[in-house]
Design a protein around this motif. Sequence first.
Motif, mmCIF file in Angstrom:
data_model
loop_
_atom_site.group_PDB
_atom_site.id
_atom_site.type_symbol
_atom_site.label_atom_id
_atom_site.label_comp_id
_atom_site.label_asym_id
_atom_site.label_seq_id
_atom_site.Cartn_x
_atom_site.Cartn_y
_atom_site.Cartn_z
ATOM 1 N N GLY A 1 0.810 -1.205 0.000
ATOM 2 C CA GLY A 1 0.000 0.000 0.000
ATOM 3 C C GLY A 1 0.846 1.259 0.000
ATOM 4 N N THR B 1 -4.703 8.426 0.342
ATOM 5 C CA THR B 1 -3.911 7.204 0.496
ATOM 6 C C THR B 1 -4.220 6.471 1.797
ATOM 7 O OG1 THR B 1 -2.080 8.476 1.454
ATOM 8 C CG2 THR B 1 -2.030 8.098 -0.919
ATOM 9 N N SER C 1 -5.355 2.624 1.283
ATOM 10 C CA SER C 1 -4.450 1.543 1.684
ATOM 11 C C SER C 1 -4.854 0.838 2.964
ATOM 12 C CB SER C 1 -3.022 2.090 1.823
ATOM 13 O OG SER C 1 -2.551 2.576 0.583
ATOM 14 N N ASP D 1 -0.711 -7.632 4.316
ATOM 15 C CA ASP D 1 -0.378 -6.217 4.181
ATOM 16 C C ASP D 1 1.103 -6.024 4.479
ATOM 17 O OD1 ASP D 1 -0.534 -3.504 3.902
ATOM 18 O OD2 ASP D 1 -2.002 -3.182 5.494
ATOM 19 N N GLN E 1 0.460 -0.836 -5.045
ATOM 20 C CA GLN E 1 -0.552 0.211 -5.131
ATOM 21 C C GLN E 1 -0.057 1.420 -5.903
ATOM 22 O OE1 GLN E 1 -4.067 -0.036 -3.667
ATOM 23 N NE2 GLN E 1 -3.841 1.220 -5.498
#
Length: 400
Positions: free
Chosen positions: A14, A23, A27, A46, A97
């Motif tokens: 992310g 963001t 994320s 993650d 991302q």
Amino acid sequence: MKEMNEKCNVFYFGLEPYKARYTYQLSTKWMPDAFALQSDKINFIDVLGEFNEDQEIKVGAVLDAVGRGKYAMSQCANFLDMLNKDIVKDGDIVFLQDFWTPGIESLFYALDLYGYKNIKFYARNWAQSSDEYDFTFDMRKWMRHYELGLDARLSGMFVGSTLHRDLLRQDGYTCPIHVVSMPVSEEEIRSKVPNWKEKASEAKKNVVMFSSRLDKEKNPFFMLEVAKTFLKNNPDFEWHITTSGKVLRSSLPGVMDAFRSYAKEEPRFKLMEGLSKEEYYEELASNMIMFNSSLQDWVSFTIVEGTAFGIDVVYPNFRGFPEQVPANRMYVPFDVDSAIEVLDNTIKDMYYSGSTNYGIVEKSDLGRRTEAWIVANNPEFELNIWHESELCKHLLTTSK
């Protein structure tokens, strides 16, 4: 090797979770929630990086130039630790991302030497150096080598508009490119204003908003000329410049001096700084028009979030906007008189709706979920949310 029917891991890289930027939602909420819908096929991991919540955006556009590099490279280091501990398996997936992920070559190097044959990479491409109005265009002599090198390793790429996809093809990109708008959660955005339906359908305040960054690619000096002419002609209107950052800032010399000088001269030109997301969304739900003068957006977060709350829009007939914006809401680019004419016509014929304007946020939310579906299923065909939304809906509801 993976056992038959064993779920693969999706390692999610992310962006820095700045609360003053999209963001944070993107994320920590929007994309993780989309991948959760594919939990029968994937495990979501993650991959966090080192992040200082007090880091200011000293130099850069959406994110700080130094902070972006440090965050991405620490994510790469953390992934390499997982690789070294045998957490990463052949058949797993990496989702970037942001196409600009410095340090990514260290993953390719290690994976090749470790003998991995089937690690798939996907990435979101927001603009990059193919866009002559993006700040990376001036870096293209070296940046293009990075971009095409990453393209060669990708199983798929995600962009906002058809025009952006076509421009990338012209510059030699070869991986599958899916057009999916901006990845937002319709439900999560609207939850910030519980009575948004009522606000979306009621008469609006006489306010024109401008919520883009004040950097060169957003054409702020042109917008200022439009605002001056509009406020002179419409004494019962205000013009609001908004930001969720602590203060308005610009990488373009002279912008902030010009804006603050005019705000002192004209009290109806208001600089609204340090807004929370909830305060910003209340502005969108209450005010009449969102104005945009961007040179660079393929799809704008301002139009996605704004129309979610019923604000009407006036955008330039430029770049990717004709794919999303009705013709009678677009003005001739760089033409102040044309912008004023469309603003005046919009005021006379406001679009009110109890749900949304133009269906943009609905398609964007569908695009977000389609991204996760593509990563989990790796289709052999490309998808375009603007022209194939019914197909995308079908795939999400029938593919198991």
